[in-house]
Enzyme design. Structure first.
Site, mmCIF file in Angstrom:
data_model
loop_
_atom_site.group_PDB
_atom_site.id
_atom_site.type_symbol
_atom_site.label_atom_id
_atom_site.label_comp_id
_atom_site.label_asym_id
_atom_site.label_seq_id
_atom_site.Cartn_x
_atom_site.Cartn_y
_atom_site.Cartn_z
ATOM 1 N N HIS A 134 38.807 35.522 45.077
ATOM 2 C CA HIS A 134 39.679 34.279 44.329
ATOM 3 C C HIS A 134 41.017 34.718 44.934
ATOM 4 C CE1 HIS A 134 41.529 34.404 40.056
ATOM 5 N NE2 HIS A 134 42.579 34.800 40.912
ATOM 6 N N PHE A 142 45.523 36.668 35.058
ATOM 7 C CA PHE A 142 46.440 37.566 34.703
ATOM 8 C C PHE A 142 45.545 38.652 33.130
ATOM 9 C CE2 PHE A 142 50.458 35.017 35.776
ATOM 10 C CZ PHE A 142 49.895 34.885 36.739
ATOM 11 N N GLU A 186 42.460 42.157 47.578
ATOM 12 C CA GLU A 186 41.138 42.029 47.264
ATOM 13 C C GLU A 186 40.528 41.874 48.496
ATOM 14 O OE1 GLU A 186 40.062 37.902 46.573
ATOM 15 O OE2 GLU A 186 38.291 38.073 45.766
ATOM 16 N N CYS A 213 42.650 33.252 35.067
ATOM 17 C CA CYS A 213 41.931 32.274 36.052
ATOM 18 C C CYS A 213 40.801 33.079 35.964
ATOM 19 C CB CYS A 213 42.932 32.875 36.934
ATOM 20 S SG CYS A 213 44.650 31.889 36.976
ATOM 21 N N HIS A 260 44.252 26.121 43.000
ATOM 22 C CA HIS A 260 43.960 27.327 42.201
ATOM 23 C C HIS A 260 43.626 25.861 40.550
ATOM 24 C CE1 HIS A 260 43.335 30.250 39.578
ATOM 25 N NE2 HIS A 260 44.184 31.230 40.177
ATOM 26 N N LYS A 310 40.641 27.769 47.117
ATOM 27 C CA LYS A 310 41.642 27.648 47.043
ATOM 28 C C LYS A 310 42.737 26.674 48.058
ATOM 29 C CE LYS A 310 41.430 30.659 43.081
ATOM 30 N NZ LYS A 310 40.694 31.280 43.190
HETATM 31 C C1 LIG Z 1 41.970 41.170 38.807
HETATM 32 O O1 LIG Z 1 42.732 40.694 38.296
HETATM 33 C C2 LIG Z 1 44.356 40.391 38.060
HETATM 34 C C3 LIG Z 1 44.791 38.681 38.750
HETATM 35 O O2 LIG Z 1 44.944 39.275 40.235
HETATM 36 C C4 LIG Z 1 44.964 41.593 38.575
HETATM 37 O O3 LIG Z 1 46.174 41.547 36.851
HETATM 38 C C5 LIG Z 1 43.406 42.755 37.922
HETATM 39 O O4 LIG Z 1 44.784 43.565 38.396
HETATM 40 C C6 LIG Z 1 43.352 42.429 39.365
HETATM 41 N N1 LIG Z 1 42.515 43.238 39.810
HETATM 42 C C7 LIG Z 1 42.645 43.304 40.914
HETATM 43 C C8 LIG Z 1 42.983 42.793 42.141
HETATM 44 O O5 LIG Z 1 42.440 44.881 41.627
#
Ligand SMILES: *[C@@H]1O[C@H](CO)[C@@H](O)[C@H](O)[C@H]1NC(C)=O
Ligand SMILES: *[C@@H]1O[C@H](CO)[C@@H](O)[C@H](O)[C@H]1NC(C)=O
Length: 444
Positions: free
Chosen positions: A329, A430, A340, A188, A371, A366
């Site tokens: 996001h 992911f 986030e 993504c 998404h 979104k």
């Molecule tokens: C960065 O992107 C992915 C998807 O949510 C996640 O696996 C990763 O840990 C994220 N970090 C964040 C949101 O802190």
């Protein structure tokens, strides 16, 4: 360092074909989410039985007929018809995500007024466009046919139709662009990485103009089965599709799979000025990070997201308090949205940040379009750029009760007029890959 600006936009989403129709519907709080279960019998043909057992039956689908979405009426040019964009040979050769990419590119190039013919200009124009999943449909169908009928059943077009980078390849072939030809595939984060990497190609002098973006088309029962099993999807609002996209809301429980494409034309600043191109905004910062944590879950404190945002701002030479709008996001998952929000809070209330949470304007589009996976970062960048160009902030739909531990201005339900000079767009994928892009209005 050479500066990079945006001179053209193209979009195809569940809100329709075209940038203007997208923006108009987004600001009007329209939802592009529909029930796939209701459509399946007529449209999915022999696959319709497979939709029955799925936990999530809502999706964001690019409209293909006037009443594609029961709550809207699309005009003829807002409807996706591949025949509007390419001939029969190309339709057969290209999978749907590549077709979307071609059409969004055509729109964006037209908008930018960039139709080079000299050898020199063609050499200086490149493409950086990826997809998260790509063409699941042909992989699925061909697997079944191969199992049943063997070698003779496999099409010579099978491989070209499933390669992720083929959309970028087709774009280059169609227009003769011989600059860098690249395709990110980082789940993504694909769209954001494509735009960020493309901006670096220009900054480093590998190209003067780049077609950059993402495309996705994987509305297939297997996609929903897979994301369903990983417990990522919204399942509680199958009866009420527009309510199923609810980033930051207490009742959120997963994301909605959508399709579409978005393309930006990036251009070196002096190059754009010299030809009198219309400049939407500047790509002023790009930052990437990895969580090094888990396959699908973010760290709870959002450390990976924070690192990406910090790096993007550092790269831009912009302070957190100068950020007027963040396109989050936030997909609508319990853990992801909260992580986030925590990361945004640390960033915006930390050093050189704002004084109170209510000064932080964050929305997730979104809620309206779902998404778009590999195209998400591209369409959300496009919306962020329009927020700058039009001084309007798109809403977060269905946000009745935020429960992510912050008092941000989440722009619930309705768009807001706001002076936006700096906008940031976050994308997380992911595998724990995170990227942030910072866009800003061009100082006169
Ligand atoms: C960065 O992107 C992915 C998807 O949510 C996640 O696996 C990763 O840990 C994220 N970090 C964040 C949101 O802190
Ligand atoms: C279809 O369009 C492509 C351009 O993308 C062109 O190269 C090709 O010759 C066309 N094919 C036919 C049969 O018109």
């Amino acid at each position: 360092m050479r500066r990079v600006v945006i001179t053209g936009l193209g979009a195809i989403t569940p809100l329709g074909v075209g940038v203007r129709s997208n923006w108009r519907r987004l600001l009007a709080s329209d939802s592009g989410l529909v029930s796939i279960a209701e459509r399946s019998s007529e449209e999915a043909g022999e696959l319709s039985n497979l939709w029955k057992d799925l936990t999530s039956t809502v999706a964001g689908i690019v409209p293909t007929f006037k009443a594609s979405n029961p709550r809207m009426t699309f005009s003829k040019n807002e409807i996706w018809q591949a025949t509007d964009w390419m001939n029969a040979t190309d339709r057969r050769r290209m999978s749907t995500f590549a077709q979307y990419a071609i059409a969004a590119t055509e729109m964006a190039l037209k908008d930018a007024g960039w139709k080079p013919s000299s050898e020199e200009k063609l050499d200086a124009t490149g493409v950086c466009l990826g997809s998260g999943i790509g063409n699941l449909h042909d992989i699925y169908e061909t697997s079944i046919e191969f199992e049943q009928g063997g070698y003779k059943k496999v099409s010579p077009l099978f491989v070209p139709k499933i390669l992720i980078n083929m959309a970028a390849g087709h774009i280059a072939m169609r227009y003769g662009f011989r600059g860098p030809n690249h395709a990110a595939t980082t789940a993504c984060t694909t769209g954001a990485h494509s735009i960020g990497d493309a901006s670096r190609f220009i900054a480093f002098g590998d190209a003067d103009v780049m077609v950059a973006g993402g495309a996705e088309s994987c509305i297939h029962p297997l996609t929903f089965a897979g994301f369903g099993k990983s417990r990522s999807l919204s399942t509680a609002f199958n009866h009420d599709p527009p309510a199923s996209g609810r980033p930051f809301d207490a009742e959120r429980a997963g994301f909605v799979v959508s399709e579409g494409a978005a393309v930006l034309i990036l251009e070196e600043l002096e190059h754009a000025k010299a030809r009198g191109a219309h400049i939407y905004a500047e790509v002023s910062g790009y930052g990437c990070s990895g969580d090094a944590h888990h396959m699908t879950a973010p760290k709870e404190n959002g450390a990976g997201a924070l690192a990406a945002m910090k790096r993007a701002l550092k790269n831009a030479g912009i302070k957190p308090k100068e950020v007027d709008y963040i396109n989050a996001h936030a997909t609508g998952t319990k853990v992801g949205d909260a992580a986030e929000a925590a990361a945004i809070r640390s960033l915006m209330l930390g050093e050189d940040g704002v004084e109170c949470e209510s000064q932080v304007t964050v929305s997730s589009t979104k809620g309206a379009i779902g998404h778009l996976l590999g195209a998400a970062g591209a369409i959300e960048s496009l919306y962020s750029i329009l927020a700058i160009a039009e001084n309007a902030v798109p809403p977060t739909l269905n946000l009745h009760k935020p429960d992510v531990g912050t008092q941000f201005n989440f722009v619930p339900h309705e768009a807001q007029e706001k002076r936006v000079n700096v906008a940031m767009s976050n994308s997380f994928g992911f595998g724990g890959t995170n990227a942030s892009l910072v866009f800003s209005g061009l100082k006169k």
